[in-house]
Motif scaffolding. Structure first.
Motif, PDB file in Angstrom:
ATOM      1  N   VAL A  33      34.293  38.838  30.350  1.00 42.38           N
ATOM      2  CA  VAL A  33      33.878  39.551  31.473  1.00 42.38           C
ATOM      3  C   VAL A  33      33.488  37.993  32.100  1.00 42.38           C
ATOM      4  O   VAL A  33      32.431  37.168  32.054  1.00 42.38           O
ATOM      5  N   ILE A  34      34.221  37.554  33.212  1.00 43.91           N
ATOM      6  CA  ILE A  34      33.465  36.488  33.750  1.00 43.91           C
ATOM      7  C   ILE A  34      33.275  37.353  35.954  1.00 43.91           C
ATOM      8  O   ILE A  34      33.264  38.623  36.204  1.00 43.91           O
ATOM      9  N   GLU A  35      31.918  36.537  36.536  1.00 43.71           N
ATOM     10  CA  GLU A  35      31.101  37.141  37.490  1.00 43.71           C
ATOM     11  C   GLU A  35      31.135  36.292  38.100  1.00 43.71           C
ATOM     12  O   GLU A  35      30.419  34.844  37.708  1.00 43.71           O
ATOM     13  N   GLU A  36      31.585  36.057  39.279  1.00 44.32           N
ATOM     14  CA  GLU A  36      31.463  34.512  40.421  1.00 44.32           C
ATOM     15  C   GLU A  36      30.861  35.721  42.054  1.00 44.32           C
ATOM     16  O   GLU A  36      31.572  36.640  41.470  1.00 44.32           O
ATOM     17  N   THR A  37      30.389  34.610  42.051  1.00 47.49           N
ATOM     18  CA  THR A  37      30.147  34.852  43.605  1.00 47.49           C
ATOM     19  C   THR A  37      30.409  33.598  44.819  1.00 47.49           C
ATOM     20  O   THR A  37      30.537  33.175  44.373  1.00 47.49           O
ATOM     21  N   PHE A  38      30.818  34.188  45.905  1.00 40.63           N
ATOM     22  CA  PHE A  38      31.055  34.165  46.823  1.00 40.63           C
ATOM     23  C   PHE A  38      30.663  34.052  48.093  1.00 40.63           C
ATOM     24  O   PHE A  38      29.901  35.509  48.021  1.00 40.63           O
ATOM     25  N   ASP A  39      30.956  33.543  49.357  1.00 40.71           N
ATOM     26  CA  ASP A  39      29.809  33.168  50.607  1.00 40.71           C
ATOM     27  C   ASP A  39      30.920  34.679  51.045  1.00 40.71           C
ATOM     28  O   ASP A  39      30.848  35.244  51.681  1.00 40.71           O
ATOM     29  N   SER A  40      32.312  34.705  51.050  1.00 37.76           N
ATOM     30  CA  SER A  40      33.750  36.595  51.797  1.00 37.76           C
ATOM     31  C   SER A  40      34.198  36.790  50.894  1.00 37.76           C
ATOM     32  O   SER A  40      34.963  35.817  49.566  1.00 37.76           O
ATOM     33  N   ARG A  41      34.659  37.948  51.059  1.00 40.18           N
ATOM     34  CA  ARG A  41      35.435  38.478  49.862  1.00 40.18           C
ATOM     35  C   ARG A  41      37.353  37.313  50.449  1.00 40.18           C
ATOM     36  O   ARG A  41      38.373  36.948  49.638  1.00 40.18           O
ATOM     37  N   GLU A  42      37.259  36.882  52.069  1.00 42.21           N
ATOM     38  CA  GLU A  42      38.592  35.925  51.802  1.00 42.21           C
ATOM     39  C   GLU A  42      38.475  34.944  50.704  1.00 42.21           C
ATOM     40  O   GLU A  42      39.648  34.242  50.507  1.00 42.21           O
ATOM     41  N   GLU A  43      37.388  33.390  50.698  1.00 39.64           N
ATOM     42  CA  GLU A  43      37.439  33.073  49.748  1.00 39.64           C
ATOM     43  C   GLU A  43      37.655  33.429  48.254  1.00 39.64           C
ATOM     44  O   GLU A  43      38.358  32.319  47.710  1.00 39.64           O
ATOM     45  N   ALA A  44      36.929  34.443  47.586  1.00 37.77           N
ATOM     46  CA  ALA A  44      36.859  34.478  46.503  1.00 37.77           C
ATOM     47  C   ALA A  44      38.847  35.160  45.665  1.00 37.77           C
ATOM     48  O   ALA A  44      38.828  34.372  45.081  1.00 37.77           O
ATOM     49  N   GLN A  45      39.642  35.764  46.600  1.00 37.67           N
ATOM     50  CA  GLN A  45      40.031  36.484  47.454  1.00 37.67           C
ATOM     51  C   GLN A  45      41.477  35.053  46.897  1.00 37.67           C
ATOM     52  O   GLN A  45      42.574  34.486  46.305  1.00 37.67           O
ATOM     53  N   ALA A  46      40.875  34.799  47.477  1.00 36.28           N
ATOM     54  CA  ALA A  46      41.943  32.894  47.652  1.00 36.28           C
ATOM     55  C   ALA A  46      41.822  32.869  46.275  1.00 36.28           C
ATOM     56  O   ALA A  46      42.748  31.477  46.384  1.00 36.28           O
ATOM     57  N   ALA A  47      40.744  32.490  46.051  1.00 38.70           N
ATOM     58  CA  ALA A  47      40.531  31.304  44.799  1.00 38.70           C
ATOM     59  C   ALA A  47      41.035  32.248  43.349  1.00 38.70           C
ATOM     60  O   ALA A  47      41.471  31.734  42.467  1.00 38.70           O
ATOM     61  N   TRP A  48      41.203  33.260  43.554  1.00 35.49           N
ATOM     62  CA  TRP A  48      41.425  34.741  42.264  1.00 35.49           C
ATOM     63  C   TRP A  48      42.982  35.032  42.196  1.00 35.49           C
ATOM     64  O   TRP A  48      43.942  35.122  41.396  1.00 35.49           O
ATOM     65  N   THR A  49      43.471  34.326  43.291  1.00 31.88           N
ATOM     66  CA  THR A  49      45.112  34.879  43.577  1.00 31.88           C
ATOM     67  C   THR A  49      45.884  34.075  43.514  1.00 31.88           C
ATOM     68  O   THR A  49      47.274  34.421  44.062  1.00 31.88           O
ATOM     69  N   SER A  50      45.332  32.543  44.151  1.00 35.68           N
ATOM     70  CA  SER A  50      46.284  31.178  43.936  1.00 35.68           C
ATOM     71  C   SER A  50      47.213  31.420  42.824  1.00 35.68           C
ATOM     72  O   SER A  50      46.977  31.862  41.538  1.00 35.68           O
ATOM     73  N   ALA A  51      48.645  30.665  43.224  1.00 41.32           N
ATOM     74  CA  ALA A  51      49.083  30.728  42.400  1.00 41.32           C
ATOM     75  C   ALA A  51      48.534  29.953  41.039  1.00 41.32           C
ATOM     76  O   ALA A  51      49.216  29.323  39.953  1.00 41.32           O
ATOM     77  N   GLU A  52      48.193  29.044  41.446  1.00 35.22           N
ATOM     78  CA  GLU A  52      47.029  27.538  40.938  1.00 35.22           C
ATOM     79  C   GLU A  52      46.724  28.730  39.263  1.00 35.22           C
ATOM     80  O   GLU A  52      46.461  27.747  38.151  1.00 35.22           O
ATOM     81  N   THR A  53      45.894  29.420  39.879  1.00 25.96           N
ATOM     82  CA  THR A  53      44.333  29.858  39.109  1.00 25.96           C
ATOM     83  C   THR A  53      45.311  30.775  38.194  1.00 25.96           C
ATOM     84  O   THR A  53      44.994  30.430  37.081  1.00 25.96           O
ATOM     85  N   GLU A  54      46.608  31.083  38.260  1.00 30.14           N
ATOM     86  CA  GLU A  54      46.887  32.033  37.947  1.00 30.14           C
ATOM     87  C   GLU A  54      47.528  31.091  36.637  1.00 30.14           C
ATOM     88  O   GLU A  54      48.480  31.931  35.914  1.00 30.14           O
ATOM     89  N   ALA A  55      48.446  30.466  37.021  1.00 29.79           N
ATOM     90  CA  ALA A  55      48.819  29.835  35.694  1.00 29.79           C
ATOM     91  C   ALA A  55      48.066  28.494  35.018  1.00 29.79           C
ATOM     92  O   ALA A  55      48.263  28.419  34.019  1.00 29.79           O
ATOM     93  N   ALA A  56      46.788  28.202  35.350  1.00 28.42           N
ATOM     94  CA  ALA A  56      46.021  28.050  34.848  1.00 28.42           C
ATOM     95  C   ALA A  56      45.826  28.680  33.870  1.00 28.42           C
ATOM     96  O   ALA A  56      45.528  28.542  32.843  1.00 28.42           O
ATOM     97  N   MET A  57      45.461  30.253  33.854  1.00 30.36           N
ATOM     98  CA  MET A  57      44.780  31.107  33.221  1.00 30.36           C
ATOM     99  C   MET A  57      45.535  31.158  32.309  1.00 30.36           C
ATOM    100  O   MET A  57      45.209  31.669  31.341  1.00 30.36           O
ATOM    101  N   ALA A  58      47.087  31.428  32.891  1.00 27.64           N
ATOM    102  CA  ALA A  58      47.923  31.442  31.550  1.00 27.64           C
ATOM    103  C   ALA A  58      48.172  31.137  30.855  1.00 27.64           C
ATOM    104  O   ALA A  58      47.827  30.507  29.444  1.00 27.64           O
ATOM    105  N   ALA A  59      48.277  29.383  31.059  1.00 29.64           N
ATOM    106  CA  ALA A  59      47.935  28.104  30.331  1.00 29.64           C
ATOM    107  C   ALA A  59      47.190  27.946  29.186  1.00 29.64           C
ATOM    108  O   ALA A  59      46.946  27.578  28.161  1.00 29.64           O
ATOM    109  N   ASP A  60      45.703  28.635  29.533  1.00 30.70           N
ATOM    110  CA  ASP A  60      44.128  28.312  28.801  1.00 30.70           C
ATOM    111  C   ASP A  60      44.585  29.481  28.091  1.00 30.70           C
ATOM    112  O   ASP A  60      43.394  29.848  27.176  1.00 30.70           O
TER     113      ASP A  60
END
Length: 93
Positions: A46-73
């Motif tokens: 379980v990962i908890e991360e804090t961001f200044d805004s939901r927009e920043e959080a969604q940008a970080a968590w839903t990017s293609a790069e994030t999804e590719a890195a998660m799958a690769a890891d």
């Protein structure tokens, strides 16, 4: 502030962890983070991360790069559960 909780299963915690540590260093907007590992299943995290805004959080968590890195890891992408939360109260005893 927006807190993201992500629950997911990884193929091998020890192999996955360096990728997560790198992601924390290079992902813009992360203000704080915490990581939990299940006592009963060492590959459930379980990962908890804090961001200044939901927009920043969604940008970080839903990017293609994030999804590719998660799958690769070794993240089982079908196990990923993400929730965006507002803190309502905190305290200690």
């Amino acid at each position: 502030m927006t807190t993201v909780l992500c629950r997911c299963r990884v193929a091998d915690y020890d192999a996955w962890r360096p990728g997560y540590d790198h992601a924390v260093q290079v992902t813009p907007g992360i203000r704080a983070f915490r990581l939990w590992r299940s006592q009963d299943d060492p590959n459930l995290v379980v990962i908890e991360e804090t961001f200044d805004s939901r927009e920043e959080a969604q940008a970080a968590w839903t990017s293609a790069e994030t999804e590719a890195a998660m799958a690769a890891d070794g993240v089982d992408m079908s196990s990923v559960w993400i929730e965006y939360l507002d803190e309502m109260v905190a305290g200690t005893r």
